[in-house]
Design a protein around this motif. Structure first.
Motif, short mmCIF file in Angstrom:
data_model
loop_
_atom_site.label_atom_id
_atom_site.label_comp_id
_atom_site.label_asym_id
_atom_site.label_seq_id
_atom_site.Cartn_x
_atom_site.Cartn_y
_atom_site.Cartn_z
N LEU A 79 -0.30 103.52 -10.42
CA LEU A 79 0.53 104.04 -9.35
C LEU A 79 0.42 105.55 -9.22
O LEU A 79 0.11 106.26 -10.17
N ASP A 80 0.70 106.04 -8.02
CA ASP A 80 0.75 107.47 -7.77
C ASP A 80 1.91 108.05 -8.58
O ASP A 80 3.06 107.64 -8.41
N PRO A 81 1.66 109.00 -9.50
CA PRO A 81 2.74 109.52 -10.34
C PRO A 81 3.85 110.21 -9.55
O PRO A 81 5.01 110.17 -9.94
N VAL A 82 3.48 110.85 -8.44
CA VAL A 82 4.51 111.48 -7.60
C VAL A 82 5.41 110.41 -6.99
O VAL A 82 6.64 110.56 -6.94
N GLY A 83 4.80 109.31 -6.52
CA GLY A 83 5.59 108.22 -5.98
C GLY A 83 6.53 107.62 -7.01
O GLY A 83 7.68 107.30 -6.71
N MET A 137 19.28 109.17 -1.89
CA MET A 137 18.71 107.86 -2.17
C MET A 137 17.79 107.41 -1.04
O MET A 137 16.70 106.88 -1.27
N ASN A 138 18.20 107.64 0.20
CA ASN A 138 17.41 107.24 1.36
C ASN A 138 16.09 107.98 1.46
O ASN A 138 15.02 107.38 1.55
N ILE A 139 16.15 109.30 1.45
CA ILE A 139 14.93 110.07 1.71
C ILE A 139 13.96 109.99 0.53
O ILE A 139 12.74 109.91 0.72
N LEU A 140 14.47 110.00 -0.69
CA LEU A 140 13.58 109.92 -1.84
C LEU A 140 12.88 108.56 -1.92
O LEU A 140 11.70 108.47 -2.27
N PHE A 141 13.60 107.50 -1.56
CA PHE A 141 12.99 106.17 -1.58
C PHE A 141 11.89 106.05 -0.52
O PHE A 141 10.81 105.52 -0.79
N TYR A 142 12.15 106.56 0.67
CA TYR A 142 11.13 106.50 1.72
C TYR A 142 9.91 107.33 1.35
O TYR A 142 8.77 106.94 1.61
N MET A 143 10.14 108.48 0.74
CA MET A 143 9.01 109.30 0.29
C MET A 143 8.23 108.59 -0.81
O MET A 143 7.01 108.75 -0.91
N ALA A 144 8.92 107.80 -1.62
CA ALA A 144 8.25 107.07 -2.69
C ALA A 144 7.38 105.94 -2.14
O ALA A 144 6.22 105.79 -2.53
N ILE A 145 7.95 105.13 -1.22
CA ILE A 145 7.19 103.97 -0.76
C ILE A 145 6.09 104.35 0.22
O ILE A 145 5.30 103.50 0.63
N GLU A 146 6.03 105.62 0.60
CA GLU A 146 4.87 106.10 1.33
C GLU A 146 3.66 106.16 0.39
O GLU A 146 2.51 106.06 0.84
N ARG A 147 3.92 106.27 -0.91
CA ARG A 147 2.86 106.44 -1.90
C ARG A 147 2.62 105.20 -2.76
O ARG A 147 1.52 105.03 -3.30
N ILE A 148 3.66 104.37 -2.92
CA ILE A 148 3.55 103.19 -3.78
C ILE A 148 4.07 101.97 -3.03
O ILE A 148 4.80 102.11 -2.04
N PRO A 149 3.71 100.74 -3.46
CA PRO A 149 4.15 99.53 -2.76
C PRO A 149 5.67 99.38 -2.73
O PRO A 149 6.37 99.85 -3.64
N LEU A 150 6.16 98.69 -1.70
CA LEU A 150 7.60 98.53 -1.51
C LEU A 150 8.26 97.87 -2.70
O LEU A 150 9.28 98.35 -3.22
#
Length: 287
Positions: free
Chosen positions: A142-146, A81-94
């Motif tokens: 939005l970035d689809p990967v994010g 949950m931690n690492i996937l969320f941080y990787m996501a908000i690197e690409r999309i808004p918090l």
């Protein structure tokens, strides 16, 4: 402690946990240009595990035999949950990342519902989340990967709720969080060291990393474990629907992000869902 006070303590614990998590997320995002989301996650999880071991001393009440399975799965979900969320908000808004991640707890609330009135609160929460999402067909899509990473983080969040309850019943809440965080640290810290190296210990990074560990993991996960031991999984999940609203408010106060009318309506919907779930839980527990 009376039932009403028990529910109140659980609700306050969830609210405070969400506020600290969003504050920590705002700080964490400032570390991404320096050590990336993987390095930031390593600092968060590693320091959190150390703090929790010092505070709760879980070695005094370790699980035995097959009971370790729930703790290991809980820790794996926590780390994912931690690492996937941080990787996501690197690409999309918090705020958008939080809204997408919440699909996990929302699924838990929906699947564990047993009363028609419970579905009303779930529908209100879902309506609020949908209003927080932008038009995927527009120029600001939005970035689809994010998006995919945030949804994967939501799946881990669902596992965190379900296995957190099982693991929490095996020992004290604080010890459970400490053990789960240790499991997460066992695979996330080496990954962070591999990607960021000695930059993790630079004077620019280390103080912020410790702050993120306290605000985003050590404190809120302990508070959430208090709530998980006192609330059903469905009620806890719908209460967590306030997370996107709190993220939007944090964006306004910390990042100066202005909110649209639809976003304010979304906040009202998720707060209504949370209050409705809380009141339903309270009335259900009355003798």
């Amino acid at each position: 402690m009376t039932l009403n006070k028990t529910v109140l303590l659980a609700v306050l614990s969830v609210l405070l946990a969400m506020v600290t998590i969003q504050t920590g997320a705002s700080i964490a995002k400032q570390l991404f240009p320096l050590i990336g989301p993987t390095g930031t996650t390593a600092l968060r999880v590693g320091f959190s595990a150390l703090m929790l071991w010092l505070v709760f001393r879980p070695w005094r009440q370790l699980p035995r035999g097959r009971n370790w399975r729930a703790v290991i799965i809980y820790g794996g979900c926590l780390g994912g949950m931690n690492i996937l969320f941080y990787m996501a908000i690197e690409r999309i808004p918090l705020g958008i990342g939080v809204a997408l991640e919440f699909t996990g707890p929302l699924a838990v609330a929906l699947l564990s519902s047993r009363r028609k009135t419970d579905l009303v609160w779930v529908v209100l929460a879902l309506g609020g989340i949908l209003l927080l999402l932008p038009d995927m067909r527009g120029v600001d899509a939005l970035d689809p990967v994010g998006v995919a990473l945030a949804l994967a983080a939501g799946a881990c969040w669902a596992g965190y709720i379900l296995f957190g309850q099982r693991a929490g019943n095996l020992t004290s809440g604080g010890a459970t969080v400490a053990l789960g965080m240790t499991v997460a640290a066992c695979y996330l810290v080496p990954l962070g060291v591999y990607t960021a190296g000695w930059d993790l210990l630079s004077w620019q990074v280390l103080p912020l990393g410790i702050a993120v560990a306290v605000l985003s993991s050590a404190l809120p996960y302990s508070l959430e474990m208090v709530a998980l031991k006192r609330l059903p999984a469905q009620s806890f999940s719908v209460l967590m629907s306030m997370e996107p609203a709190i993220a939007a408010v944090a964006g306004l106060l910390i990042l100066s992000e202005l909110l649209s009318v639809s976003q304010w309506l979304a906040i009202a919907l998720v707060i209504a869902a949370s209050l409705g779930s809380t009141l339903s839980t309270r009335s259900q527990q009355k003798p």
